[in-house]
Design a protein around this motif. Structure first.
Motif, mmCIF file in Angstrom:
data_model
loop_
_atom_site.group_PDB
_atom_site.id
_atom_site.type_symbol
_atom_site.label_atom_id
_atom_site.label_comp_id
_atom_site.label_asym_id
_atom_site.label_seq_id
_atom_site.Cartn_x
_atom_site.Cartn_y
_atom_site.Cartn_z
ATOM 1 N N GLU A 98 0.743 -1.196 -0.104
ATOM 2 C CA GLU A 98 -0.094 0.034 -0.060
ATOM 3 C C GLU A 98 0.891 1.234 -0.003
ATOM 4 O O GLU A 98 0.515 2.215 -0.727
ATOM 5 N N LEU A 99 1.902 1.390 0.856
ATOM 6 C CA LEU A 99 2.705 2.579 0.813
ATOM 7 C C LEU A 99 3.443 2.826 -0.378
ATOM 8 O O LEU A 99 3.729 3.632 -0.953
ATOM 9 N N TRP A 100 3.749 1.593 -0.930
ATOM 10 C CA TRP A 100 4.613 1.607 -2.250
ATOM 11 C C TRP A 100 3.594 1.898 -3.385
ATOM 12 O O TRP A 100 3.971 2.853 -4.119
ATOM 13 N N GLY A 101 2.460 1.618 -3.383
ATOM 14 C CA GLY A 101 1.554 1.885 -4.392
ATOM 15 C C GLY A 101 1.234 3.221 -4.228
ATOM 16 O O GLY A 101 1.147 4.003 -5.307
ATOM 17 N N GLU A 102 1.138 3.839 -3.059
ATOM 18 C CA GLU A 102 0.728 5.335 -2.892
ATOM 19 C C GLU A 102 1.826 6.026 -3.488
ATOM 20 O O GLU A 102 1.569 7.009 -4.247
ATOM 21 N N GLU A 103 2.868 5.849 -3.327
ATOM 22 C CA GLU A 103 4.440 6.407 -3.756
ATOM 23 C C GLU A 103 4.213 6.391 -5.209
ATOM 24 O O GLU A 103 4.599 7.435 -5.853
ATOM 25 N N TYR A 104 3.983 5.294 -5.728
ATOM 26 C CA TYR A 104 4.103 5.161 -7.235
ATOM 27 C C TYR A 104 2.881 6.141 -7.955
ATOM 28 O O TYR A 104 3.096 6.472 -9.002
ATOM 29 N N ILE A 105 1.723 6.115 -7.209
ATOM 30 C CA ILE A 105 0.504 7.049 -7.800
ATOM 31 C C ILE A 105 1.084 8.315 -7.779
ATOM 32 O O ILE A 105 0.815 8.942 -8.570
ATOM 33 N N ARG A 106 1.647 8.892 -6.913
ATOM 34 C CA ARG A 106 2.300 10.292 -6.733
ATOM 35 C C ARG A 106 3.368 10.459 -8.053
ATOM 36 O O ARG A 106 3.500 11.381 -8.675
ATOM 37 N N TYR A 107 4.117 9.312 -8.028
ATOM 38 C CA TYR A 107 5.263 9.421 -9.275
ATOM 39 C C TYR A 107 4.592 9.506 -10.556
ATOM 40 O O TYR A 107 4.870 10.391 -11.226
ATOM 41 N N LEU A 108 3.458 8.673 -10.697
ATOM 42 C CA LEU A 108 2.821 8.690 -11.809
ATOM 43 C C LEU A 108 1.910 10.161 -12.286
ATOM 44 O O LEU A 108 1.999 10.717 -13.224
ATOM 45 N N ASN A 109 1.461 10.784 -11.164
ATOM 46 C CA ASN A 109 0.887 12.011 -11.219
ATOM 47 C C ASN A 109 1.919 13.335 -11.538
ATOM 48 O O ASN A 109 1.639 14.174 -12.075
#
Length: 114
Positions: A98-109
């Motif tokens: 979940e933490l990594w997924g949230e970080e990756y979503i921020r990266y994508l944004n």
């Protein structure tokens, strides 16, 4: 060492094999807060999923020992799924994902803004 020989020896190959299936991790997440009935699992899926597909995925997770199926002898029939003992140990992995997924979503944004 041949690929077939890595299952049960290499933690990454073993985890990848056990977690096959498009929705396996999401189903483990849905079960991480306690037992859930079949129809409720089907309602919580982010995409339409047939009864057969969900049943197949749950059976695979049960065969791998990650979840437990409990059938109640009543009318109408009631079936609940929950994490097994080894499945419960996957909760910490889910939290990290979940933490990594949230970080990756921020990266994508941030990529979209560039």
């Amino acid at each position: 060492m041949a690929k077939k020989e890595l299952f049960g020896r290499c933690p990454y190959v073993t985890a990848q094999k056990v977690l096959t299936g498009k929705w396996s991790m999401y189903l483990l997440y849905l079960l991480s807060n306690g037992p859930v009935r079949f129809n409720e699992l089907q309602r919580r899926m982010p995409e339409e999923m047939t009864h057969t597909t969900l049943s197949r995925q749950l059976k695979a997770l049960e065969q791998e020992g990650l979840i437990v199926r409990r059938e109640y002898q009543q009318i109408p029939p009631k079936v609940e799924y929950s994490l097994s003992e080894i499945g419960e140990k996957f909760k910490s992995v889910l939290a990290e994902l979940e933490l990594w997924g949230e970080e990756y979503i921020r990266y994508l944004n941030t990529k979209k803004l560039s």
